[in-house]
Design a protein around this motif. Structure first.
Motif, PDB file in Angstrom:
ATOM      1  N   ASN A  21       0.834  -1.237   0.055  1.00 56.53           N
ATOM      2  CA  ASN A  21       0.075   0.033   0.003  1.00 56.53           C
ATOM      3  C   ASN A  21       0.786   1.177   0.091  1.00 56.53           C
ATOM      4  O   ASN A  21       2.098   0.994   0.062  1.00 56.53           O
ATOM      5  CB  ASN A  21      -1.075  -0.088   1.257  1.00 56.53           C
ATOM      6  N   ASP A  22       0.255   2.530   0.036  1.00 60.73           N
ATOM      7  CA  ASP A  22       0.978   3.480  -0.147  1.00 60.73           C
ATOM      8  C   ASP A  22       2.064   3.886   1.139  1.00 60.73           C
ATOM      9  O   ASP A  22       2.794   4.681   1.104  1.00 60.73           O
ATOM     10  CB  ASP A  22      -0.013   4.870  -0.156  1.00 60.73           C
ATOM     11  N   ASP A  23       1.744   2.999   2.241  1.00 63.87           N
ATOM     12  CA  ASP A  23       2.738   3.333   3.415  1.00 63.87           C
ATOM     13  C   ASP A  23       3.749   2.139   3.275  1.00 63.87           C
ATOM     14  O   ASP A  23       4.510   2.014   4.397  1.00 63.87           O
ATOM     15  CB  ASP A  23       1.828   2.983   4.707  1.00 63.87           C
ATOM     16  N   GLY A  24       3.766   1.324   2.247  1.00 61.01           N
ATOM     17  CA  GLY A  24       4.640   0.392   2.105  1.00 61.01           C
ATOM     18  C   GLY A  24       4.503  -0.879   2.838  1.00 61.01           C
ATOM     19  O   GLY A  24       5.277  -1.893   2.806  1.00 61.01           O
ATOM     20  N   GLU A  25       3.264  -0.971   3.554  1.00 61.30           N
ATOM     21  CA  GLU A  25       2.834  -2.247   4.066  1.00 61.30           C
ATOM     22  C   GLU A  25       2.206  -3.290   3.027  1.00 61.30           C
ATOM     23  O   GLU A  25       1.346  -2.827   2.182  1.00 61.30           O
ATOM     24  CB  GLU A  25       2.097  -1.915   5.375  1.00 61.30           C
ATOM     25  N   ILE A  26       2.393  -4.594   3.452  1.00 61.56           N
ATOM     26  CA  ILE A  26       1.773  -5.524   2.613  1.00 61.56           C
ATOM     27  C   ILE A  26       0.257  -5.840   2.920  1.00 61.56           C
ATOM     28  O   ILE A  26      -0.162  -5.965   3.963  1.00 61.56           O
ATOM     29  CB  ILE A  26       2.663  -6.671   2.567  1.00 61.56           C
ATOM     30  N   GLU A  27      -0.588  -5.592   1.797  1.00 65.56           N
ATOM     31  CA  GLU A  27      -1.776  -6.149   2.337  1.00 65.56           C
ATOM     32  C   GLU A  27      -2.149  -7.127   0.973  1.00 65.56           C
ATOM     33  O   GLU A  27      -1.460  -7.295   0.165  1.00 65.56           O
ATOM     34  CB  GLU A  27      -2.845  -4.850   1.720  1.00 65.56           C
ATOM     35  N   SER A  28      -3.296  -8.063   1.564  1.00 67.59           N
ATOM     36  CA  SER A  28      -3.683  -9.110   0.720  1.00 67.59           C
ATOM     37  C   SER A  28      -5.210  -9.268   0.681  1.00 67.59           C
ATOM     38  O   SER A  28      -5.950  -8.750   1.711  1.00 67.59           O
ATOM     39  CB  SER A  28      -2.838 -10.367   1.034  1.00 67.59           C
ATOM     40  N   TYR A  29      -5.634 -10.003  -0.470  1.00 70.44           N
ATOM     41  CA  TYR A  29      -7.043 -10.352  -0.557  1.00 70.44           C
ATOM     42  C   TYR A  29      -7.262 -11.611  -1.157  1.00 70.44           C
ATOM     43  O   TYR A  29      -6.851 -11.859  -2.271  1.00 70.44           O
ATOM     44  CB  TYR A  29      -7.647  -9.286  -1.447  1.00 70.44           C
ATOM     45  N   TYR A  30      -7.999 -12.205  -0.365  1.00 75.57           N
ATOM     46  CA  TYR A  30      -8.307 -13.799  -0.870  1.00 75.57           C
ATOM     47  C   TYR A  30      -9.857 -13.791  -1.388  1.00 75.57           C
ATOM     48  O   TYR A  30     -10.749 -13.364  -0.599  1.00 75.57           O
ATOM     49  CB  TYR A  30      -8.323 -14.742   0.196  1.00 75.57           C
ATOM     50  N   THR A  31     -10.037 -14.252  -2.888  1.00 77.87           N
ATOM     51  CA  THR A  31     -11.301 -13.957  -3.275  1.00 77.87           C
ATOM     52  C   THR A  31     -11.603 -15.133  -4.157  1.00 77.87           C
ATOM     53  O   THR A  31     -10.534 -15.956  -4.614  1.00 77.87           O
ATOM     54  CB  THR A  31     -11.543 -12.695  -3.985  1.00 77.87           C
ATOM     55  N   THR A  32     -12.685 -15.300  -4.864  1.00 74.38           N
ATOM     56  CA  THR A  32     -13.021 -16.040  -5.868  1.00 74.38           C
ATOM     57  C   THR A  32     -12.388 -15.337  -7.367  1.00 74.38           C
ATOM     58  O   THR A  32     -12.228 -14.381  -7.328  1.00 74.38           O
ATOM     59  CB  THR A  32     -14.471 -16.244  -6.155  1.00 74.38           C
ATOM     60  N   LEU A  33     -12.476 -16.289  -8.325  1.00 76.56           N
ATOM     61  CA  LEU A  33     -11.877 -15.905  -9.483  1.00 76.56           C
ATOM     62  C   LEU A  33     -12.634 -14.729 -10.030  1.00 76.56           C
ATOM     63  O   LEU A  33     -12.288 -13.848 -10.716  1.00 76.56           O
ATOM     64  CB  LEU A  33     -11.678 -17.205 -10.535  1.00 76.56           C
ATOM     65  N   ASP A  34     -13.941 -15.099 -10.150  1.00 75.34           N
ATOM     66  CA  ASP A  34     -14.766 -13.838 -10.626  1.00 75.34           C
ATOM     67  C   ASP A  34     -14.644 -12.619 -10.061  1.00 75.34           C
ATOM     68  O   ASP A  34     -14.750 -11.637 -10.826  1.00 75.34           O
ATOM     69  CB  ASP A  34     -16.541 -14.174 -10.370  1.00 75.34           C
ATOM     70  N   ASP A  35     -14.382 -12.503  -8.803  1.00 78.24           N
ATOM     71  CA  ASP A  35     -14.169 -11.162  -8.169  1.00 78.24           C
ATOM     72  C   ASP A  35     -12.669 -10.747  -8.407  1.00 78.24           C
ATOM     73  O   ASP A  35     -12.492  -9.446  -8.635  1.00 78.24           O
ATOM     74  CB  ASP A  35     -14.050 -11.144  -6.514  1.00 78.24           C
ATOM     75  N   ALA A  36     -11.789 -11.615  -8.694  1.00 73.51           N
ATOM     76  CA  ALA A  36     -10.389 -11.028  -9.001  1.00 73.51           C
ATOM     77  C   ALA A  36     -10.132 -10.938 -10.665  1.00 73.51           C
ATOM     78  O   ALA A  36      -9.212 -10.028 -10.934  1.00 73.51           O
ATOM     79  CB  ALA A  36      -9.643 -12.156  -8.766  1.00 73.51           C
TER      80      ALA A  36
END
Length: 196
Positions: A21-36
């Motif tokens: 992110n803008d602060d240099g921290e790692i973010e992640s998001y787990y989702t379905t293929l349709d949402d990705a």
């Protein structure tokens, strides 16, 4: 995440994306293929580990997608296993697995996929509680990003940029070859005559 390793018979059940992110921290998001799908069509630089596998499952799922970078190829080209004193072989070949990179390079404790399945008596990822599957997927995505940030500078440092670029161009071709190509036999036969 997939239900197995065979793109012909197994399914893609989830996608995890990680970014800084803008602060240099790692973010992640787990989702379905349709949402990705929307994110995968964005103008981002995509990194994976063993991208041919991921690209194959995405293609079979109806998403034509090509990664920009592959930490497995970087590790293979730079001979990182030797540098880190890792034993390699089997399915991974000369390149360390993502779990090996996470443990040795990043100092993370990685759970093997089969160990996770056994812990829940599951046949595939769908039998694992969603919060555990999500955590597993987030680790893979985050560790891939961190491994890339650590190893990618070695490509230029060791004078391998041109070779790495060629290797990345070959990934979609080898993926297509493994899925099968139609060959115009009469044309190839005719062309072969010009080579003899």
């Amino acid at each position: 995440e997939t239900t197995g390793l065979d793109y012909r018979n197994d399914e893609l059940v989830g996608v995890c994306l990680a970014w800084r992110n803008d602060d240099g921290e790692i973010e992640s998001y787990y989702t379905t293929l349709d949402d990705a799908r929307l994110a995968l069509s964005g103008a981002f630089v995509f990194v994976g580990h063993n991208t041919k596998f991921d690209e194959t499952f995405l293609a079979v799922s109806g998403v034509d997608f090509t990664f920009h970078h592959d930490t497995k190829i970087i590790a293979w080209l730079t001979n990182l296993a030797v540098d880190l004193g890792l034993s390699v072989g089997g399915e991974e070949g000369r390149a360390p697995s993502l779990k090996q990179l996470a443990e040795v390079l990043l100092g993370e404790r990685a759970t093997e996929f089969r160990t996770m399945l056994r812990a829940f008596g599951a046949n595939d990822i769908r039998g694992v509680p969603i919060e555990i599957a999500e955590q597993y997927a987030r680790h893979d995505a985050e560790w891939t990003l961190r491994a890339f940030e650590t190893t990618h500078p070695l490509v230029a440092k060791r004078g391998l940029s041109d070779i790495y670029e060629l290797e990345m161009q070959v990934v979609p071709l080898t993926r297509q070859m493994e899925q099968g190509w139609r060959i115009d036999v009469p044309k190839v036969t005719e062309y072969a005559k010009t080579l003899t």
